[in-house]
Design a protein around this motif. Structure first.
Motif, PDB file in Angstrom:
ATOM      1  N   GLN A  24      33.437  33.475  18.864  1.00  0.00           N
ATOM      2  CA  GLN A  24      33.680  33.905  20.237  1.00  0.00           C
ATOM      3  C   GLN A  24      32.534  34.807  20.651  1.00  0.00           C
ATOM      4  N   MET A  25      31.851  34.439  21.721  1.00  0.00           N
ATOM      5  CA  MET A  25      30.669  35.174  22.168  1.00  0.00           C
ATOM      6  C   MET A  25      30.927  35.724  23.565  1.00  0.00           C
ATOM      7  N   ASN A  26      30.960  37.023  23.674  1.00  0.00           N
ATOM      8  CA  ASN A  26      31.187  37.699  24.950  1.00  0.00           C
ATOM      9  C   ASN A  26      29.951  38.494  25.353  1.00  0.00           C
ATOM     10  N   SER A  27      29.895  38.863  26.619  1.00  0.00           N
ATOM     11  CA  SER A  27      28.784  39.676  27.143  1.00  0.00           C
ATOM     12  C   SER A  27      27.447  39.071  26.739  1.00  0.00           C
ATOM     13  N   LEU A  28      27.316  37.809  26.952  1.00  0.00           N
ATOM     14  CA  LEU A  28      26.105  37.105  26.513  1.00  0.00           C
ATOM     15  C   LEU A  28      24.871  37.583  27.264  1.00  0.00           C
ATOM     16  N   LYS A  29      23.764  37.569  26.553  1.00  0.00           N
ATOM     17  CA  LYS A  29      22.480  38.019  27.082  1.00  0.00           C
ATOM     18  C   LYS A  29      21.464  36.880  26.979  1.00  0.00           C
ATOM     19  N   PRO A  30      20.422  36.897  27.799  1.00  0.00           N
ATOM     20  CA  PRO A  30      19.405  35.836  27.695  1.00  0.00           C
ATOM     21  C   PRO A  30      18.815  35.726  26.287  1.00  0.00           C
ATOM     22  N   GLU A  31      18.728  36.831  25.575  1.00  0.00           N
ATOM     23  CA  GLU A  31      18.166  36.780  24.222  1.00  0.00           C
ATOM     24  C   GLU A  31      19.101  36.123  23.214  1.00  0.00           C
ATOM     25  N   ASP A  32      20.317  35.792  23.619  1.00  0.00           N
ATOM     26  CA  ASP A  32      21.226  35.035  22.752  1.00  0.00           C
ATOM     27  C   ASP A  32      20.960  33.529  22.829  1.00  0.00           C
ATOM     28  N   THR A  33      20.070  33.126  23.731  1.00  0.00           N
ATOM     29  CA  THR A  33      19.735  31.720  23.865  1.00  0.00           C
ATOM     30  C   THR A  33      19.142  31.182  22.566  1.00  0.00           C
ATOM     31  N   ALA A  34      19.748  30.113  22.043  1.00  0.00           N
ATOM     32  CA  ALA A  34      19.326  29.546  20.752  1.00  0.00           C
ATOM     33  C   ALA A  34      20.186  28.326  20.455  1.00  0.00           C
ATOM     34  N   VAL A  35      19.769  27.595  19.445  1.00  0.00           N
ATOM     35  CA  VAL A  35      20.641  26.596  18.836  1.00  0.00           C
ATOM     36  C   VAL A  35      21.457  27.316  17.765  1.00  0.00           C
ATOM     37  N   TYR A  36      22.758  27.168  17.824  1.00  0.00           N
ATOM     38  CA  TYR A  36      23.660  27.829  16.887  1.00  0.00           C
ATOM     39  C   TYR A  36      24.123  26.813  15.848  1.00  0.00           C
ATOM     40  N   PHE A  37      23.978  27.198  14.582  1.00  0.00           N
ATOM     41  CA  PHE A  37      24.323  26.333  13.466  1.00  0.00           C
ATOM     42  C   PHE A  37      25.490  26.921  12.689  1.00  0.00           C
ATOM     43  N   CYS A  38      26.413  26.068  12.348  1.00  0.00           N
ATOM     44  CA  CYS A  38      27.500  26.399  11.441  1.00  0.00           C
ATOM     45  C   CYS A  38      27.057  26.057  10.019  1.00  0.00           C
ATOM     46  N   ALA A  39      27.466  26.875   9.060  1.00  0.00           N
ATOM     47  CA  ALA A  39      27.050  26.648   7.682  1.00  0.00           C
ATOM     48  C   ALA A  39      28.152  27.055   6.716  1.00  0.00           C
ATOM     49  N   ALA A  40      28.164  26.393   5.577  1.00  0.00           N
ATOM     50  CA  ALA A  40      29.106  26.713   4.504  1.00  0.00           C
ATOM     51  C   ALA A  40      28.312  27.135   3.281  1.00  0.00           C
ATOM     52  N   THR A  41      28.786  28.183   2.635  1.00  0.00           N
ATOM     53  CA  THR A  41      28.062  28.687   1.477  1.00  0.00           C
ATOM     54  C   THR A  41      29.006  29.206   0.421  1.00  0.00           C
ATOM     55  N   VAL A  63      30.733  19.939  11.999  1.00  0.00           N
ATOM     56  CA  VAL A  63      30.404  19.484  13.350  1.00  0.00           C
ATOM     57  C   VAL A  63      30.708  20.613  14.333  1.00  0.00           C
ATOM     58  N   GLU A  64      29.655  21.089  14.990  1.00  0.00           N
ATOM     59  CA  GLU A  64      29.809  22.171  15.963  1.00  0.00           C
ATOM     60  C   GLU A  64      30.114  21.612  17.352  1.00  0.00           C
ATOM     61  N   SER A  65      30.758  22.439  18.158  1.00  0.00           N
ATOM     62  CA  SER A  65      30.996  22.116  19.557  1.00  0.00           C
ATOM     63  C   SER A  65      31.142  23.414  20.332  1.00  0.00           C
ATOM     64  N   GLY A  66      31.082  23.311  21.660  1.00  0.00           N
ATOM     65  CA  GLY A  66      31.327  24.475  22.500  1.00  0.00           C
ATOM     66  C   GLY A  66      30.094  25.099  23.113  1.00  0.00           C
ATOM     67  N   GLY A  67      28.916  24.610  22.762  1.00  0.00           N
ATOM     68  CA  GLY A  67      27.711  25.156  23.366  1.00  0.00           C
ATOM     69  C   GLY A  67      27.612  24.775  24.840  1.00  0.00           C
ATOM     70  N   GLY A  68      26.656  25.387  25.529  1.00  0.00           N
ATOM     71  CA  GLY A  68      26.458  25.082  26.930  1.00  0.00           C
ATOM     72  C   GLY A  68      25.613  26.140  27.599  1.00  0.00           C
ATOM     73  N   SER A  69      25.617  26.103  28.921  1.00  0.00           N
ATOM     74  CA  SER A  69      24.843  27.049  29.714  1.00  0.00           C
ATOM     75  C   SER A  69      25.769  28.036  30.392  1.00  0.00           C
ATOM     76  N   VAL A  70      25.385  29.288  30.391  1.00  0.00           N
ATOM     77  CA  VAL A  70      26.207  30.342  30.982  1.00  0.00           C
ATOM     78  C   VAL A  70      25.287  31.435  31.528  1.00  0.00           C
ATOM     79  N   GLN A  71      25.769  32.152  32.508  1.00  0.00           N
ATOM     80  CA  GLN A  71      25.000  33.272  33.045  1.00  0.00           C
ATOM     81  C   GLN A  71      25.206  34.509  32.176  1.00  0.00           C
ATOM     82  N   ALA A  72      24.252  35.391  32.232  1.00  0.00           N
ATOM     83  CA  ALA A  72      24.343  36.646  31.487  1.00  0.00           C
ATOM     84  C   ALA A  72      25.647  37.363  31.829  1.00  0.00           C
ATOM     85  N   GLY A  73      26.276  37.890  30.787  1.00  0.00           N
ATOM     86  CA  GLY A  73      27.567  38.543  30.951  1.00  0.00           C
ATOM     87  C   GLY A  73      28.749  37.626  30.714  1.00  0.00           C
ATOM     88  N   GLY A  74      28.488  36.328  30.645  1.00  0.00           N
ATOM     89  CA  GLY A  74      29.556  35.366  30.435  1.00  0.00           C
ATOM     90  C   GLY A  74      29.945  35.221  28.976  1.00  0.00           C
TER      91      GLY A  74
END
Length: 124
Positions: free
Chosen positions: A82-99, A5-16
């Motif tokens: 942990q995602m720093n210095s975010l860019k508009p091209e990082d916009t996506a649905v992020y999935f956690c996976a186990a392998t 179960v993922e959490s922590g997504g949201g909207s942020v401005q570039a650089g955030g």
């Protein structure tokens, strides 16, 4: 069986920054390499980062190296991104996976368990 179960997504401005979490059920968490993938609208689900079961080795795709950090806490059955210095091209649905596959070469088809994803939106 592993549930993620993922959490922590949201909207942020570039650089955030944002920190994603993925909570796993089951007692075999440390047996799995954990992986973050992302999928932008109309695109394939792509590898972002992975970490070995012990947490010792970590791997990143080129566009996020130096900005994103993957980590895990096996006592808490949780993996983080942990995602720093975010860019508009990082916009996506992020999935956690186990392998159980090699975390250096894992692709979506080799994932054993998926989370449902969390949306990250980066505005310019």
């Amino acid at each position: 069986q592993v549930q993620l179960v993922e959490s922590g997504g949201g909207s942020v401005q570039a650089g955030g920054s944002l920190r994603l979490s993925c909570a796993a059920s089951g007692s075999t968490f440390s047996s799995y390499a954990m992986v973050w993938f992302r999928q932008a609208p109309g695109k394939e689900r792509d590898f972002v980062a992975s970490v070995t079961g012990s947490g010792e080795y970590k791997y990143y795709t080129g566009p996020v190296r130096g900005r994103f950090t993957i980590s895990r806490d096996n006592a808490e059955n949780t993996v983080y991104l942990q995602m720093n210095s975010l860019k508009p091209e990082d916009t996506a649905v992020y999935f956690c996976a186990a392998t159980l596959s090699d975390p250096r070469t894992v692709v979506a088809a080799l994932v054993d368990y998926w989370g449902k994803g969390t949306l990250v939106t980066v505005s310019s």
